[in-house]
Design an enzyme around this catalytic site. Sequence first.
Site: not given
Ligand SMILES: NC(=O)c1ccc[n+]([C@@H]2O[C@H](COP(=O)([O-])OP(=O)(O)OC[C@H]3O[C@@H](n4cnc5c(N)ncnc54)[C@H](OP(=O)(O)O)[C@@H]3O)[C@@H](O)[C@H]2O)c1
Length: 318
Positions: A48, A202, A206
């Site tokens: 995202i 998690y 949140k």
């Molecule tokens: N996907 C869903 O359905 C969903 C639903 C509700 C909320 N969210 C929220 O949306 C947000 C984005 O998540 P996503 O779904 O896009 O997940 P994702 O594809 O796993 O991306 C997560 C990002 O966070 C980075 N990250 C993780 N640990 C980190 C650290 N220690 N320092 C700096 N960056 C770090 C990752 O970097 P690396 O690639 O280097 O690990 C990656 O760029 C999150 O806050 C998640 O909780 C997602």
Amino acid sequence: MTMFVYLTAGFVLFYVFLYYFVLKAARCCSQVKLQGKTVVVTGSNTGIGKSTALELAKRGARVILACRSRKRAEAAVLDIRRESGNNQVLFMQLDLASLKSVRSFAETFLNTEPRLDILINNAGVIASGRTEEGFGLAFGVNHLGHFLLTNLLLERLKQCGPSRVVTVSALLHRCGNINFPLLASTKDLVSGESTLQNIRAYCNSKLCNVLFTRELANQLQGTNVSCFCLHPGVIRTEIGRSLSWWQQLLVTPLVKLFFLDVEAGSQTTLHCALQEGLEPLSGRYFSNCALQQVGARGRDDALAKKLWEVSERLTGLS
Ligand SMILES: NC(=O)c1ccc[n+]([C@@H]2O[C@H](COP(=O)([O-])OP(=O)(O)OC[C@H]3O[C@@H](n4cnc5c(N)ncnc54)[C@H](OP(=O)(O)O)[C@@H]3O)[C@@H](O)[C@H]2O)c1
Ligand SMILES: *[C@@H]1O[C@H](CO)[C@@H](O)[C@H](O)[C@H]1NC(C)=O
């Protein structure tokens, strides 16, 4: 045979209906352009965050990808530059699992970038493990790192008002709770590291995002900085990467059928970052590009204040 055809057709129709009327996300309608503005997006090398950064770059912003892995982030920088035609897209190293790294990111940023108009706290993890300072990973990365980051950049945001802080929370904040005695004794909001405990950790982190935004809005009264948090939808990303192979196998069909793509997943973040006139709603929570009520614990002002004070102590801000 005929029965089978009817059933299949029925299922397909039902799915199409579900997809377009229930699952399909609303879109950010703002036409705002961002020439001359600077935005920071954490965790923007994939998922995202990357999709959000791309749209902000298309609108002309100077976009800082605040990511932990140079290699992954530089690949994203090239993708985003190519797709947006905007060369003002840069990587700056930030590992939210290290408060030292957060401080050094803020120092570099403040020394080299004159502006900050939009800060997007997007990075998030569901995983076991500990941060450099020994905090549970979800609490440390999703909440504490972003708490410190935001505070260190707040003066610059105030100077550049009207400016915004957008924190990506999740619907699962509704299942969260905060156990302060446990936090004090174990540096985490759960005990145990099973998949179930990781998911609980998690949810708790949140809820912290929601409470942080609520208290931040209080503290920002009288400034030109507003803040929002949000649920991005249920989105196909790498967030489930810490699941075991058989857990991934189980969820794959659901993911393929029902999860939306990252472009849809960035719409509510973009809405909170760009939509004109949202300022009176500072501190609130959005979903599907609209204001939503948070869970009961997310409305507890005393809890929000306590979390703020504890977080200040844990990050060395007080
Ligand atoms: N996907 C869903 O359905 C969903 C639903 C509700 C909320 N969210 C929220 O949306 C947000 C984005 O998540 P996503 O779904 O896009 O997940 P994702 O594809 O796993 O991306 C997560 C990002 O966070 C980075 N990250 C993780 N640990 C980190 C650290 N220690 N320092 C700096 N960056 C770090 C990752 O970097 P690396 O690639 O280097 O690990 C990656 O760029 C999150 O806050 C998640 O909780 C997602
Ligand atoms: C907020 O912005 C308005 C309009 O730009 C400006 O007049 C006002 O001084 C600003 N307030 C603060 C506290 O910076």
